[in-house]
Design an enzyme around this catalytic site. Structure first.
Site, PDB file in Angstrom:
ATOM      1  N   CYS A  90      -5.504  -3.514   2.462  1.00 18.24           N
ATOM      2  CA  CYS A  90      -5.361  -3.189   4.039  1.00 18.24           C
ATOM      3  C   CYS A  90      -6.441  -3.363   4.831  1.00 18.24           C
ATOM      4  CB  CYS A  90      -4.436  -2.141   4.385  1.00 18.24           C
ATOM      5  SG  CYS A  90      -3.553  -2.054   5.948  1.00 18.24           S
ATOM      6  N   GLU A 142       0.788  -1.193  -0.046  1.00 14.23           N
ATOM      7  CA  GLU A 142       0.033   0.070  -0.127  1.00 14.23           C
ATOM      8  C   GLU A 142       0.890   1.232  -0.110  1.00 14.23           C
ATOM      9  OE1 GLU A 142      -3.649   1.855   2.793  1.00 14.23           O
ATOM     10  OE2 GLU A 142      -2.264   0.192   3.627  1.00 14.23           O
ATOM     11  N   LYS A 185       1.018  -9.849  16.372  1.00 17.02           N
ATOM     12  CA  LYS A 185      -0.062  -9.454  15.131  1.00 17.02           C
ATOM     13  C   LYS A 185      -0.059 -10.206  13.942  1.00 17.02           C
ATOM     14  CE  LYS A 185      -1.614  -4.947  12.961  1.00 17.02           C
ATOM     15  NZ  LYS A 185      -1.227  -3.685  12.643  1.00 17.02           N
ATOM     16  N   GLU A 197       7.813   4.210  33.567  1.00 15.97           N
ATOM     17  CA  GLU A 197       7.989   5.794  34.091  1.00 15.97           C
ATOM     18  C   GLU A 197       7.287   6.721  33.321  1.00 15.97           C
ATOM     19  OE1 GLU A 197      12.738   4.278  34.802  1.00 15.97           O
ATOM     20  OE2 GLU A 197      12.184   5.723  33.035  1.00 15.97           O
ATOM     21  N   ASN A 214      16.632  15.661  40.668  1.00 19.20           N
ATOM     22  CA  ASN A 214      16.660  16.197  39.482  1.00 19.20           C
ATOM     23  C   ASN A 214      17.578  16.964  38.879  1.00 19.20           C
ATOM     24  OD1 ASN A 214      13.884  15.053  38.944  1.00 19.20           O
ATOM     25  ND2 ASN A 214      12.738  16.817  39.508  1.00 19.20           N
ATOM     26  N   THR A 228      16.237   7.366  27.385  1.00 18.22           N
ATOM     27  CA  THR A 228      16.313   6.096  27.993  1.00 18.22           C
ATOM     28  C   THR A 228      14.918   5.757  28.917  1.00 18.22           C
ATOM     29  OG1 THR A 228      17.655   6.988  29.887  1.00 18.22           O
ATOM     30  CG2 THR A 228      18.849   5.834  28.049  1.00 18.22           C
ATOM     31  N   LYS A 249       4.635  15.756  30.771  1.00 23.86           N
ATOM     32  CA  LYS A 249       5.762  15.043  30.263  1.00 23.86           C
ATOM     33  C   LYS A 249       5.610  14.247  29.147  1.00 23.86           C
ATOM     34  CE  LYS A 249       7.792  14.886  35.202  1.00 23.86           C
ATOM     35  NZ  LYS A 249       8.740  14.122  36.016  1.00 23.86           N
ATOM     36  N   SER A 278       0.536  -2.508   7.244  1.00 26.08           N
ATOM     37  CA  SER A 278       0.148  -2.773   8.744  1.00 26.08           C
ATOM     38  C   SER A 278       1.300  -2.937   9.644  1.00 26.08           C
ATOM     39  CB  SER A 278      -0.540  -4.208   8.481  1.00 26.08           C
ATOM     40  OG  SER A 278      -0.713  -4.836   9.777  1.00 26.08           O
ATOM     41  N   LYS A 281      -9.111   2.144  -2.192  1.00 18.71           N
ATOM     42  CA  LYS A 281      -9.571   1.666  -0.742  1.00 18.71           C
ATOM     43  C   LYS A 281     -10.990   2.227  -0.145  1.00 18.71           C
ATOM     44  CE  LYS A 281      -6.894   1.094   3.560  1.00 18.71           C
ATOM     45  NZ  LYS A 281      -5.803   1.560   4.284  1.00 18.71           N
TER      46      LYS A 281
END
EC number: 6.3.5.1
Length: 671
Positions: free
Chosen positions: A163, A44, A196, A486, A457, A481, A616, A190, A111
């Site tokens: 699709c 596609e 999946k 988190e 911090n 990271t 955040k 996809s 489509k």
């Protein structure tokens, strides 16, 4: 027998990279011709790339796609090929598949059902094509049919599901089946998610059985546009039998998954069914002589690494490694920089970068790997994976007075085992400089009793400039990271460990990540590719090491156990359960493991931290998408930056919890 050799073609494309995309498509077509393929299905929107976003609005995108299409037409002598592109008709844009045969455009199937959830936003750019509608598109001096079409090549009928068409309940394949179609082509984009591929296999195999057809499915490959990863899934089935499936997570630009289909067999499947014929699509017949083909033995098999019981672990390693390689290649960067703390997150990312090199060299060969990264001059003389690792991966350990010898050793031992470039610097002086500046300005000393969070911090933030400086010096990618656990509760320092241009593991929870790292050390990819240098890290408790060492800071004590955090997040924001519902579910899942008081406290903490930390998540570096638990607000899970913080819902949970405890006490004393 009426046999036809067909193939699904997989290509690794980049949005709006016209010449590169055309080169991959033409290379795939030429390879198909060399293998005597008669029908080739390509993915596609493969001409433009799938992730062009609002550039689909630009008239130049559709116009250039048609120019590239005409170049592709010129190499299609002796073969039938479908290629995907956007087309503009009456100032509306449609997602189309163009069927070409013998250097002639035969028409455009459009489509009908547009993907519009999660990563996909197709209704923003495209119009769904209505059933039974046809029109024409003029290109130069000629006009071609467009819309709800069936193509007939030498008496063989070919239809399309594009699709999302195959993922809905009333899929177009049923209408094609009622009109006697022999072959359904599914050009698709996809995105990868864990497991999946099994769903896709069912769609293809069940579609071939239910519609009595040969079904050819072709997906995109690689990190195409930044967030989505395409695994290159390709398969061919006929009449309920899966004939072949292709390689996933390849480092090649293109490849084929060929098969021989038996038209007599699919017609027998249809003739034995008594559903009434229905003629709704316009038929586009053209002459085409299919060459004689001899039968071959075909056997559908899982890839060797899929059959060993560690599919999620393998998929995670292979998907992220390929995405990192493609991101490096397509951004024309010269390597990766990781602030290696010795903890799980930065160790995992370092390991994934190393796996990108190992897997790429294993498939492409050393010279092929260097050629694909031809813009990186410093690797062209490398003669081994270890030398490539030294040139491409830079780690920096930035200790303070709160850093332990254990984490320093964890970082250095991993870097040494992978032969990365490793720097060990002490930033305690920088931290003290910032503290002195602020203490002088505010007229008092900072202390752990009054300024705990600020003092934590500043250490994390001071690490970012050095890592960015190394990335800039090396023209490299700085990799953030932070992980998904988190992100959910905001347990990350903005402009500290969130710094980076891409966040490879922001879609992965810490509970799975720790398991995966142990698996990578002891079992490894395909049971062979292990990273023994992870041993020291795997024997550490996760800790931010931002408080004094005597405080013995442990992440799970600051937050909650990671398995519990992950379960609450899944219930609350994947499944949209209330805090009270979450408590009932957690009581069931963690019975005998955590007390009710622990569950109530953790759920309360989770929802409050989630609500106050949406800002955040809005600022995190783009993440790779791996499953439906993604928290990225720009592509998957939206939540208001300011909200009521679930105050009423949490009050309801506490009332329920207290009432439940009262009932339990009364039952124990005989009421």
């Amino acid at each position: 027998m009426n046999l036809i050799k067909v193939a699904a073609g997989v290509v690794n494309q980049t949005p709006l990279a016209w010449e590169g995309n055309k080169r991959n498509i033409i290379g795939c077509i030429e390879e198909a011709k060399s293998q005597d393929i008669s029908i080739l299905c390509l993915p596609e929107l493969c001409i433009t790339g799938y992730g062009c976003e609002d550039m689909f609005y630009a008239s130049g995108t559709c116009e250039t796609a048609l120019e590239i299409l005409q170049d592709i037409v010129e190499v299609t002598s002796g073969i039938i090929v479908s290629v995907g592109l956007p087309i503009r008709i009456n100032n509306r844009v449609y997602n189309a598949a163009c069927l070409i045969a013998n250097k002639q455009i035969r028409g455009f199937a459009c489509k009908k059902n547009l993907a519009n959830n999660g990563l996909h936003y197709e209704t923003r750019w495209f119009q769904p094509w209505p059933d039974n509608q046809r029109t024409e598109l003029t290109i130069g001096e000629f006009s071609y049919p467009v819309g709800d079409l069936i193509f007939e090549a030498g008496g063989v009928k070919i239809g399309f599901e594009i699709c999302e068409d195959a993922w809905i309940a009333n899929r177009p394949g049923r209408s094609l089946y009622l009109q006697g179609v022999d072959i359904i082509l599914n050009p698709t984009a996809s995105h990868f998610a864990f497991f999946k591929t099994q769903t896709r296999e069912r769609l293809v195999q069940d579609g071939s059985r239910a519609f009595g057809v040969a079904y050819i499915y072709a997906n995109l490959l690689g990190n195409e546009a930044g967030r989505a990863i395409f695994d290159g899934d390709a398969m061919v089935a006929q009449a309920g039998e899966m004939l072949v499936s292709g390689t996933r997570f390849s480092y090649r630009d293109f490849y084929l998954t060929p098969a021989v289909i038996d038209i007599d067999k699919v017609r027998l499947e249809q003739v034995q069914n008594r559903l009434t014929f229905s003629g709704t699509s316009q038929k586009v017949p053209f002459l085409y002589d299919f060459p004689p083909i001899k039968p071959i033995k075909q056997r559908f098999e899982l890839e060797h690494w899929e059959a060993k019981g560690f599919q999620k672990e393998e998929e995670f390693a292979r998907a992220i490694a390929l995405a990192l390689f493609d991101y490096l290649r397509k951004s024309r960067s010269s390597g990766w920089v990781i602030s290696l703390s010795g903890g799980a997150d930065s160790s995992a990312i370092t390991g994934l970068c190393y796996l990108a090199i190992e897997l790429g060299v294993a498939e492409l060969g050393l010279e092929g790997f260097k050629q694909k990264l031809g813009h990186i001059k410093k690797i062209q003389d490398c003669q081994s994976v270890q030398e490539l690792s030294k040139a491409l991966i830079t780690n920096i350990y930035q200790g303070t007075e709160n850093s332990s010898n254990d984490t320093r050793y964890s970082a250095s031992s991993l870097a040494e085992s992978l032969n990365t470039t490793f720097y060990d610097i002490n930033i305690n002086g920088l931290v003290e400089t910032y503290k002195d500046l602020i203490q002088g300005a505010i007229g008092r000393n900072l202390s752990w009793e009054t300024d705990d969070l600020a003092l934590q911090n500043i250490q994390a933030r001071v690490r970012a400039p050095s890592a960015w400086l190394l990335a800039n010096i090396n023209n490299a990618l700085l990799l953030a990271t932070s992980n998904r656990s988190e992100a959910a509760v905001g347990y990350a320092t903005m402009d500290g460990d969130t710094s980076g241009s891409i966040s490879p593991i922001a879609g992965i929870d810490k509970h799975f990540l720790r398991h995966w790292l142990r698996w990578l050390e002891h079992t490894g990819l395909d049971g062979q590719l292990k990273l023994s240098g992870l041993n020291a890290m795997n024997n550490l408790q996760p800790t931010a090491e931002l408080r004094p060492l005597e405080a013995k800071q442990i992440d799970e004590e600051d937050l909650m156990p990671y398995d519990l955090l992950n379960a609450i997040e899944t219930a609350a924001f994947r499944d949209k359960k209330s805090p009270k519902d979450c408590l009932e579910l957690m009581e069931l899942e963690f019975e005998g493991i955590y007390s009710k008081e622990k569950l109530v406290m953790s759920i309360d903490r989770f929802f409050r931290l989630w609500s106050r930390n949406q800002w955040k998540r809005e600022r995190y570096a783009p993440s790779f998408h791996v499953d439906d638990r993604n928290l990225d607000p720009r592509s998957w899970l939206r939540f208001p930056i300011l909200s009521g913080g679930f105050e009423k819902e949490l009050a309801d949970m506490h009332e329920y919890a207290n009432d439940s405890k009262g009932k339990q006490r009364r039952s124990r004393i005989g009421f």
